[in-house]
Design a protein around this motif. Structure first.
Motif, PDB file in Angstrom:
ATOM      1  N   ILE A 278       0.870  -1.210   0.002  1.00 47.02           N
ATOM      2  CA  ILE A 278       0.014   0.210  -0.058  1.00 47.02           C
ATOM      3  C   ILE A 278       0.838   1.411   0.050  1.00 47.02           C
ATOM      4  N   TYR A 279       0.651   2.100  -0.915  1.00 52.70           N
ATOM      5  CA  TYR A 279       1.378   3.400  -1.083  1.00 52.70           C
ATOM      6  C   TYR A 279       0.664   4.521  -0.381  1.00 52.70           C
ATOM      7  N   SER A 280       1.540   5.266   0.139  1.00 47.72           N
ATOM      8  CA  SER A 280       1.134   6.610   0.975  1.00 47.72           C
ATOM      9  C   SER A 280       2.014   7.622   1.031  1.00 47.72           C
ATOM     10  N   SER A 283       3.775  10.558   6.461  1.00 44.79           N
ATOM     11  CA  SER A 283       2.949  11.345   7.561  1.00 44.79           C
ATOM     12  C   SER A 283       3.373  12.604   7.641  1.00 44.79           C
ATOM     13  N   LYS A 290      -0.099  17.807   0.008  1.00 44.14           N
ATOM     14  CA  LYS A 290      -1.324  17.205   0.043  1.00 44.14           C
ATOM     15  C   LYS A 290      -2.225  17.584  -0.972  1.00 44.14           C
ATOM     16  N   HIS A 294      -1.809  13.718  -5.237  1.00 44.89           N
ATOM     17  CA  HIS A 294      -2.482  12.531  -4.864  1.00 44.89           C
ATOM     18  C   HIS A 294      -1.713  11.190  -5.283  1.00 44.89           C
ATOM     19  N   HIS A 296      -2.201   7.150  -5.659  1.00 43.62           N
ATOM     20  CA  HIS A 296      -3.232   6.009  -5.671  1.00 43.62           C
ATOM     21  C   HIS A 296      -2.439   4.877  -4.687  1.00 43.62           C
ATOM     22  N   PRO A 297      -3.449   4.431  -3.641  1.00 46.56           N
ATOM     23  CA  PRO A 297      -2.811   3.519  -2.636  1.00 46.56           C
ATOM     24  C   PRO A 297      -2.418   2.251  -3.264  1.00 46.56           C
ATOM     25  N   VAL A 320       7.397   9.564   0.006  1.00 44.87           N
ATOM     26  CA  VAL A 320       6.422   8.319  -0.322  1.00 44.87           C
ATOM     27  C   VAL A 320       6.975   6.852   0.566  1.00 44.87           C
TER      28      VAL A 320
END
Length: 937
Positions: A278-280, A283, A290, A294, A296-297, A320
């Protein structure tokens, strides 16, 4: 200690940079100051007036002021001492952000004349901002199965300061499992990280607390901390791994939403959920990232979701993370560096910072009118701006400094041609396609008093009837001035000068504002025919300008003078004309002559004579010439006629209404012998008187001759001097004739000299025409026998129309009425008198300003018309030595010589007389043909 940031340059490199900066500032013509940020109000910055070469006393009069594109209240100038000081708090970070260079650009403007100076105030950084982490605590999940030397990235702190104040040193609290790894300067994008030194044991220490401290290089030092909470996870042996730790992407600005930035791909050697990734975003990524990007997870695609603006940020650094679905989950990390490419999306900006308006129309070329500044937020070629000026006007743009232009006067101005200019300044950048911006500049031209009032024509002719009411308006002058406001405010005044013995202001006045000309008193044509004066028009400028206009006021004649009888006349008594008439005279014999004058002109002075009817309706044996005033017989007299005849002659002019006068003529009818004796006695008395004076006259003649010779010599010398001078109007040229007339009848004609007064304010009245004739009658000498002249003769006289006096040359038969003035329009008249004896009289035909012409004819079939006294013997023309002799040649050869009249000398010629004794019939025959000699003194 470990250093992180921009690096610390060597001393030589710093000195070289300072030298280059100083050279650039000297070449740019700027004044450079520096001030530390957060300086207190009133902090001294520099003596700006002294450094710019301005006198302290000039600051206020020349409107010294500062203009800044940034906040204008940060700095201020004391106009009393010319010192630049801090006016309000200066926060370098707020003003320039993290830019390495931070300066406040000031434009110092002084007026009268306009000068512009560029001042740069460098804001020096102080260590007023501590290092700041994005969060106060960071949670790390590390599997216990991670091998030593595993690396875990950390987000470093940020310091709003620059230079040494922003050079951060990181310290990690002491522990046995982790060490701190700081990248070298060349790896600026490589993050700060923790390095596992010793394998973790979840059962021994499930959580580890560490403190990361960042200290800047300022004096004094400032620090920032973040707590690291490390949770030891159970074995998920393989974490996701990216192909590279750093991905660099170039992205144009202003791309549409949904544009793909990069497609990330990480791999995990585990299987199942431990291998699902899962990509994000990290934090601790900044919120603006942000809002613009964007990820994509599932796929790892990064797309654009917000507005990308190069002028807002030139690059974005996106961290990332890739987590697997194992438990505990493992993560892989990479950094995406998005570099924004500039697009020409910003039009140039124009600002008019100073105006010296309005500009006088006599301003010299090169005068600075306004200062224009341009800017473009784009960079490179897209930010290079060129200014142009439209339309083609007498102005030009001159580049005075980078992105600064001066609008200067290029050629002379004329407010009367163009009062204001609407200029369009266009700024165009070098992008493709290029963008432009325009600013309108209105330049008003101030008026200068450079135009004098002008009249429509240099001279006006005004016609005013005489006897006008005092204060009447006769004319209005009007002058126009091409200037504006008070420079075009025209006032009128009378140019004072003398008109004869009086000043022109006693005749007329001029209203100062309206230009109306008023007659102050009634004008009299007989006194003043032409009033010439000037009216001056002056504007309200300084110095005032003016011009003059000439007014020629012609006073028109009105019939306000009745005919005046010339009384008493020869033989008259009590205001009546008395004559002795022989009963032997035949029809057409002239027995008396009524003389009258009229002070008017033209038809108003043209006199006619009528005989009033006798009482009882009797037909009188006498008649009067309609225009000659000669009383003559209509038939032969007989014994039935009363011995005393009383005639009333009505003299009437041709004015509207006509004015009249009445003359009384008393005629005594006597026998021929009584008339001849009376005539002989009168002639003998005159002859005796002349003989008595002969001896005295000899001495008088000698004296007169001497004086006359001296006078003639003086006149000849004066004429020679005048003729040798340059020719002027009226000098050595034909003057106006003086007419001297003598008669050959028994009574002298009336003598009148009238001066025509034409006033122009340049000299005394001038005499146009003078007519002289003796006023003393002389009867026929003893022994003279009257003879009948030849009736077949004609005479035509042409007189100037400018003559306004009634010049009666009665004996010459030249003029029977006064000619008209310049204002008279004579009708065409050609008529014969009712009586056949009167002949033909033609009044002036077409008389205007140039001539009047009268013609009298006596036909050969008019034997009763007496004519010897009707023709002047001689004319003397002033300015010419000639004496014009008009000789009357009767058919009867008994007249041998005619008289000659000269000035200063009396010349008398005697006629040979033929006397026949004893034959009374022959004597009577010769009486009608004889003429009496006359002499004129």
């Amino acid at each position: 200690m470990v250093y992180l940031g921009r690096g610390y340059p060597g001393v030589q490199h710093l000195l070289l940079s300072l030298l280059l900066l100083a050279a650039w500032e000297a070449g740019s013509g700027q004044v450079h100051y520096s001030v530390p940020e957060e300086a207190k109000h009133g902090t001294f910055v520099g003596r700006i007036a002294q450094d710019l070469g301005l006198e302290l006393a000039e600051l206020v009069p020349r409107l010294f002021r500062m203009v800044s594109k940034s906040r204008a209240d940060l700095l201020e100038v004391n106009l009393q001492n010319g010192i630049l000081f801090v006016n309000s708090r200066i926060d370098r970070e707020e003003l320039c952000g993290r830019s390495a260079e931070c300066s406040i650009h000031l434009e110092v403007i002084v007026e009268r004349p306009l000068q512009v100076f560029h001042v740069e105030v460098e804001v020096k950084d102080i260590n007023d901002n501590p290092p700041v982490f994005s969060a106060t605590q960071k949670n790390l999940f590390i599997a216990e199965s991670r091998p030593p030397d595993s690396r875990f990235p950390l987000e470093g702190a940020s310091d709003a300061d620059i230079g040494t104040n922003a050079m951060l040193i990181y310290r990690l609290s002491p522990n046995e499992h982790f060490s701190l790894e700081v990248p070298i300067n060349e790896e600026k994008v490589k993050p700060l990280g923790l390095v596992l030194q010793k394998p973790l044991d979840r059962e021994e220490a499930p959580e580890i607390f560490l403190v990361l401290t960042a200290t800047d290089g300022g004096k004094p030092e400032l620090t920032g901390t973040i707590q690291l909470l490390i949770t030891v996870l159970d074995a998920n042996d393989n974490a996701p791994v990216f192909d590279r730790a750093l991905f660099t992407v170039t992205l144009p600005e202003n791309v549409s939403n949904g544009t793909l930035v990069i497609n990330l791909n990480a791999s995990d050697l585990d299987e199942g959920l431990n291998g699902d990734i899962i990509y994000s975003f990290s934090s601790d990524v900044y919120p603006d990232i942000k809002s613009k990007f964007h990820i994509h997870p599932a796929t790892g695609e990064i797309t654009v979701i917000g507005h990308i603006d190069f002028e807002e940020s030139k690059a974005y650094k996106i961290r990332v993370e890739a987590f697997d679905k194992g438990f505990p989950p493992l993560a892989g990390h990479c950094t995406v560096l998005v570099i924004i490419e500039d697009a020409n999306d910003n039009a140039p900006e124009l600002a008019v910072t100073s105006l010296s308006l309005p500009i006088p129309e006599d301003a010299q070329p090169g005068t600075v009118i306004t200062l224009i500044s341009v800017s473009d937020r784009d960079s490179g070629t897209n930010g290079q701006v060129i200014c142009s000026l439209t339309p083609h006007v007498p102005f030009k743009l001159v580049s005075t400094f980078k992105n600064y232009y001066s609008l200067v006067l290029d050629s002379a101005l004329d407010r009367e041609s163009v009062a204001a200019y609407a200029l369009l300044v266009t700024a165009r950048d070098g992008g493709s396609p290029s963008l432009s911006a325009s600013a309108s500049v209105s330049v008003e031209v101030a008026d200068v008093n450079d135009n004098a009032p002008t009249f429509a024509q240099p001279e006006y002719m005004v016609f005013v009837k005489e006897n006008n009411p005092p204060g009447c308006h006769i004319f209005t002058v009007s002058a126009l001035d091409a200037d504006a406001q008070e420079n075009a405010l025209v006032s009128y005044s009378l140019v004072e000068r003398r008109v004869g013995e009086r000043v022109v202001s006693s005749y007329v006045s001029v209203h100062a504002e309206s230009g109306k000309v008023y007659a102050l008193q009634p004008l009299d044509h007989e006194e003043l025919e032409l009033l010439q004066f000037q009216v001056s028009a002056r504007d309200g400028g300084f110095p005032p300008l003016g011009s003059n206009v000439t007014l020629q006021v012609f006073v028109l004649d009105e019939n306000d003078n009745a005919p005046a009888l010339l009384l008493p006349l020869a033989g008259g008594a009590g205001g009546a004309l008395s004559e002795l008439v022989p009963r032997s005279v035949g029809a057409g014999h002239v027995v008396a002559k009524v003389r009258a004058v009229d002070a008017d002109s033209g038809y108003n002075a043209w006199l006619s004579y009528e005989l009033q009817s006798a009482a009882g309706g009797e037909r009188s044996p006498f008649r009067v010439g309609l225009y000659t005033g000669e009383v003559s017989t209509t038939r032969a007299l007989d014994e039935a006629d009363a011995s005393r005849q009383r005639l009333l002659v009505l003299v009437k002019d041709h004015g509207e209404p006509a004015l009249t006068a009445t003359a009384t003529v008393l005629l005594s009818l006597v026998e021929s012998g009584q008339a001849l004796k009376a005539s002989s006695r009168a002639s003998a008395g005159v002859a005796d008187a002349e003989a008595a004076l002969v001896e005295i006259n000899v001495y008088l003649i000698i004296a007169i001759c001497a004086v006359s010779s001296l006078l003639v010599l003086t006149l000849l010398l004066y004429t020679a001097l005048r003729c040798s001078a340059p020719p002027t109007e009226g000098s050595c040229g034909p003057g106006k004739p003086t007419l001297v007339c003598s008669s050959a009848v028994g009574s002298w004609s009336y003598s009148q000299q009238r001066r025509q007064r034409v006033s122009s304010g340049e000299g005394p009245p001038k005499t146009d025409l003078m007519a002289f004739s003796p006023s003393l009658p002389q009867g026929p000498t003893s022994g003279d026998i009257p003879r009948q002249p030849n009736p077949d003769w004609r005479y035509s006289a042409s007189l100037r129309a400018g003559m306004h006096s009634s010049v009666h040359l009665e004996e010459a038969g030249i003029l029977r009425a006064g000619p008209g003035g310049p204002d008279q329009q004579w009708p065409t008249v050609s008529s014969a008198t009712p009586e056949p004896e009167a002949g033909e009289v033609s009044p002036p035909v077409g008389a205007g300003v140039n001539s009047n012409s009268w013609t009298f004819k006596y036909g050969p079939g008019n034997p009763k018309q007496s004519g010897p006294g009707e023709l002047p013997d001689k004319f003397i023309i002033p300015g010419s030595p000639a004496i014009i002799s008009i000789r009357q040649e009767p058919t009867n050869s008994q007249i041998d010589k005619s008289d000659f009249i000269t000035f200063g000398k009396k010349e008398e010629t005697k006629k040979k007389k033929k006397k026949k004794k004893g034959n009374k019939t022959q004597e009577k025959k010769e009486k009608g043909n004889s003429t009496t000699d006359n002499s004129d003194q």
